[in-house]
Write a protein that holds these residues in place. Structure first.
Motif, PDB file in Angstrom:
ATOM      1  N   SER A 167       0.746  -1.211  -0.063  1.00 35.76           N
ATOM      2  CA  SER A 167      -0.084  -0.051   0.115  1.00 35.76           C
ATOM      3  C   SER A 167       0.811   1.184   0.006  1.00 35.76           C
ATOM      4  O   SER A 167       0.646   2.106  -0.571  1.00 35.76           O
ATOM      5  N   ARG A 168       1.886   1.228   0.757  1.00 36.19           N
ATOM      6  CA  ARG A 168       2.799   2.351   0.776  1.00 36.19           C
ATOM      7  C   ARG A 168       3.547   2.839  -0.612  1.00 36.19           C
ATOM      8  O   ARG A 168       3.367   3.832  -1.051  1.00 36.19           O
ATOM      9  N   LEU A 169       3.809   1.578  -1.260  1.00 43.37           N
ATOM     10  CA  LEU A 169       4.390   1.703  -2.366  1.00 43.37           C
ATOM     11  C   LEU A 169       3.573   2.229  -3.441  1.00 43.37           C
ATOM     12  O   LEU A 169       3.875   3.037  -4.371  1.00 43.37           O
ATOM     13  N   ARG A 170       2.481   1.649  -3.379  1.00 48.06           N
ATOM     14  CA  ARG A 170       1.196   2.296  -4.441  1.00 48.06           C
ATOM     15  C   ARG A 170       1.045   3.736  -4.438  1.00 48.06           C
ATOM     16  O   ARG A 170       0.830   4.238  -5.164  1.00 48.06           O
ATOM     17  N   ASP A 171       0.800   4.107  -3.149  1.00 56.28           N
ATOM     18  CA  ASP A 171       0.425   5.612  -2.766  1.00 56.28           C
ATOM     19  C   ASP A 171       1.511   6.052  -3.184  1.00 56.28           C
ATOM     20  O   ASP A 171       1.281   7.443  -3.871  1.00 56.28           O
ATOM     21  N   ARG A 172       2.696   5.986  -2.879  1.00 51.64           N
ATOM     22  CA  ARG A 172       3.957   6.923  -3.338  1.00 51.64           C
ATOM     23  C   ARG A 172       4.094   6.828  -4.803  1.00 51.64           C
ATOM     24  O   ARG A 172       4.451   7.881  -5.292  1.00 51.64           O
ATOM     25  N   LEU A 173       3.980   5.513  -5.298  1.00 53.87           N
ATOM     26  CA  LEU A 173       4.088   5.751  -6.913  1.00 53.87           C
ATOM     27  C   LEU A 173       3.214   6.269  -7.595  1.00 53.87           C
ATOM     28  O   LEU A 173       3.231   7.038  -8.563  1.00 53.87           O
ATOM     29  N   THR A 174       1.830   6.399  -7.056  1.00 62.12           N
ATOM     30  CA  THR A 174       0.559   6.804  -7.704  1.00 62.12           C
ATOM     31  C   THR A 174       1.018   8.670  -7.483  1.00 62.12           C
ATOM     32  O   THR A 174       0.551   9.241  -8.439  1.00 62.12           O
ATOM     33  N   ALA A 175       1.514   8.844  -6.325  1.00 65.78           N
ATOM     34  CA  ALA A 175       1.635  10.429  -6.061  1.00 65.78           C
ATOM     35  C   ALA A 175       2.903  10.780  -6.815  1.00 65.78           C
ATOM     36  O   ALA A 175       2.441  12.140  -7.448  1.00 65.78           O
ATOM     37  N   LEU A 176       3.926  10.075  -6.833  1.00 61.85           N
ATOM     38  CA  LEU A 176       4.979  10.549  -7.866  1.00 61.85           C
ATOM     39  C   LEU A 176       4.553  10.550  -9.213  1.00 61.85           C
ATOM     40  O   LEU A 176       5.162  11.380 -10.181  1.00 61.85           O
ATOM     41  N   GLY A 177       3.788   9.638  -9.912  1.00 65.11           N
ATOM     42  CA  GLY A 177       3.434   9.504 -11.185  1.00 65.11           C
ATOM     43  C   GLY A 177       2.557  10.640 -11.465  1.00 65.11           C
ATOM     44  O   GLY A 177       2.588  11.480 -12.606  1.00 65.11           O
ATOM     45  N   GLU A 178       1.762  11.053 -10.398  1.00 67.44           N
ATOM     46  CA  GLU A 178       0.859  12.433 -10.858  1.00 67.44           C
ATOM     47  C   GLU A 178       1.536  13.673 -10.877  1.00 67.44           C
ATOM     48  O   GLU A 178       1.457  14.478 -11.606  1.00 67.44           O
ATOM     49  N   ASP A 179       2.567  13.548  -9.816  1.00 64.01           N
ATOM     50  CA  ASP A 179       3.542  14.894  -9.950  1.00 64.01           C
ATOM     51  C   ASP A 179       4.109  14.861 -11.237  1.00 64.01           C
ATOM     52  O   ASP A 179       4.437  16.091 -11.646  1.00 64.01           O
ATOM     53  N   ARG A 180       4.579  13.925 -11.826  1.00 70.49           N
ATOM     54  CA  ARG A 180       5.590  14.066 -12.904  1.00 70.49           C
ATOM     55  C   ARG A 180       4.803  14.162 -14.268  1.00 70.49           C
ATOM     56  O   ARG A 180       5.261  14.822 -15.041  1.00 70.49           O
ATOM     57  N   ALA A 181       3.572  13.778 -14.068  1.00 70.70           N
ATOM     58  CA  ALA A 181       2.595  13.722 -15.164  1.00 70.70           C
ATOM     59  C   ALA A 181       2.027  15.082 -15.714  1.00 70.70           C
ATOM     60  O   ALA A 181       1.787  15.661 -16.572  1.00 70.70           O
ATOM     61  N   GLU A 182       1.998  15.882 -14.379  1.00 68.47           N
ATOM     62  CA  GLU A 182       1.644  17.416 -14.602  1.00 68.47           C
ATOM     63  C   GLU A 182       2.345  18.199 -15.284  1.00 68.47           C
ATOM     64  O   GLU A 182       2.114  19.009 -15.981  1.00 68.47           O
ATOM     65  N   GLY A 183       3.820  17.781 -15.365  1.00 70.47           N
ATOM     66  CA  GLY A 183       4.871  18.560 -16.157  1.00 70.47           C
ATOM     67  C   GLY A 183       4.580  18.374 -17.562  1.00 70.47           C
ATOM     68  O   GLY A 183       5.058  19.090 -18.172  1.00 70.47           O
ATOM     69  N   LEU A 184       3.877  17.510 -18.065  1.00 72.32           N
ATOM     70  CA  LEU A 184       3.922  17.012 -19.588  1.00 72.32           C
ATOM     71  C   LEU A 184       2.783  17.940 -20.128  1.00 72.32           C
ATOM     72  O   LEU A 184       1.853  18.366 -19.794  1.00 72.32           O
TER      73      LEU A 184
END
Length: 184
Positions: A167-184
Motif C-alpha cells: 500500500s505504501r509503495l502504491r500510494d508513493r508511486l501514484t503520487a510521484l506519477g501524478e506529480d511527474r505527469a503534471e509537467g507534461l
C-alpha cells in the motif's frame, strides 16, 4: 609468464573500463541504488503452487501406469518428480533474485536467474498502480504491486510484499506519477 592457475592482472590503461572482465551490464545488478528484497515467504507460496501441479502430474501418470503397466508411465512419474525437484530449487533462488529500488525519477525492478531482467519504469510513464493478493498470497500475508504503463511490454510487478509495504509503495508511486505527469 604467470604461475600456473594465475591470470595476469586486469588492464589499467586508457582502454580499461574499470568493470570486471566478462561481466555484462546486469552482472552484478547496479550497486548505485538501495535494493529492497521481497519477502521470502513467497517461496512457500510458490512451492505450494508447484506441489499442486506436481501432485496432479503424479496422479495422472500414476493412474496411467497402474492401469496399463507400461514402463513409459513409470518413466513419466520419474520425470515429473525430477522436474518438480529442479523447479523447487529454482523457485528458492528465483525469489531471492527479486528486488526493487525507488529512485528520484523511476522505479527499478530486477528478477531472473538465467535470464536476468532489469525493468526501469519512469514515474511519469505510469498510468496506474494495482495491488493484488490471491487466496494463497493472503494466507501468507503477501501482496503484489503491478505497475501499468502505456506500453504493454513495460508493465512491471513486484510480488512478495507485505500488504502495508504494498500500500505504501502504491500510494508513493501514484503520487510521484501524478506529480511527474503534471509537467507534461
Amino acid at each position: 609468464m604467470p604461475a600456473p592457475g594465475l591470470l595476469p592482472p586486469a588492464p589499467s590503461g586508457p582502454l580499461s573500463t574499470g568493470a570486471p572482465v566478462g561481466r555484462g551490464p546486469l552482472e552484478p545488478w547496479p550497486d548505485t541504488v538501495n535494493w529492497q528484497p521481497i519477502c521470502t515467504d513467497l517461496i512457500w507460496v510458490e512451492l505450494i503452487r508447484l506441489a499442486v501441479v506436481v501432485a496432479i502430474g503424479l496422479a495422472v501418470t500414476g493412474v496411467g501406469w497402474a492401469l496399463s503397466g507400461h514402463w513409459l508411465f513409470g518413466l513419466a512419474v520419474a520425470v515429473v518428480v525430477l522436474l518438480g525437484a529442479w523447479r523447487a530449487i529454482a523457485i528458492v533462488r528465483a525469489v531471492r533474485a527479486w528486488g526493487y529500488a525507488e529512485r528520484e525519477n523511476d522505479l527499478l525492478v530486477r528478477h531472473g536467474l538465467l535470464v536476468r531482467r532489469l525493468s526501469i519504469v519512469p514515474y511519469s510513464r505510469m498510468q496506474f498502480v494495482d495491488v493484488s493478493a490471491g487466496p494463497l498470497e493472503r494466507a501468507f500475508d503477501l501482496a503484489t504491486v503491478q505497475l501499468h504503463t502505456a506500453a504493454a511490454a513495460s508493465d512491471a510487478r513486484v510480488p512478495g510484499l507485505r500488504p502495508g509495504e504494498a500500500s505504501r509503495l502504491r500510494d508513493r508511486l501514484t503520487a510521484l506519477g501524478e506529480d511527474r505527469a503534471e509537467g507534461l
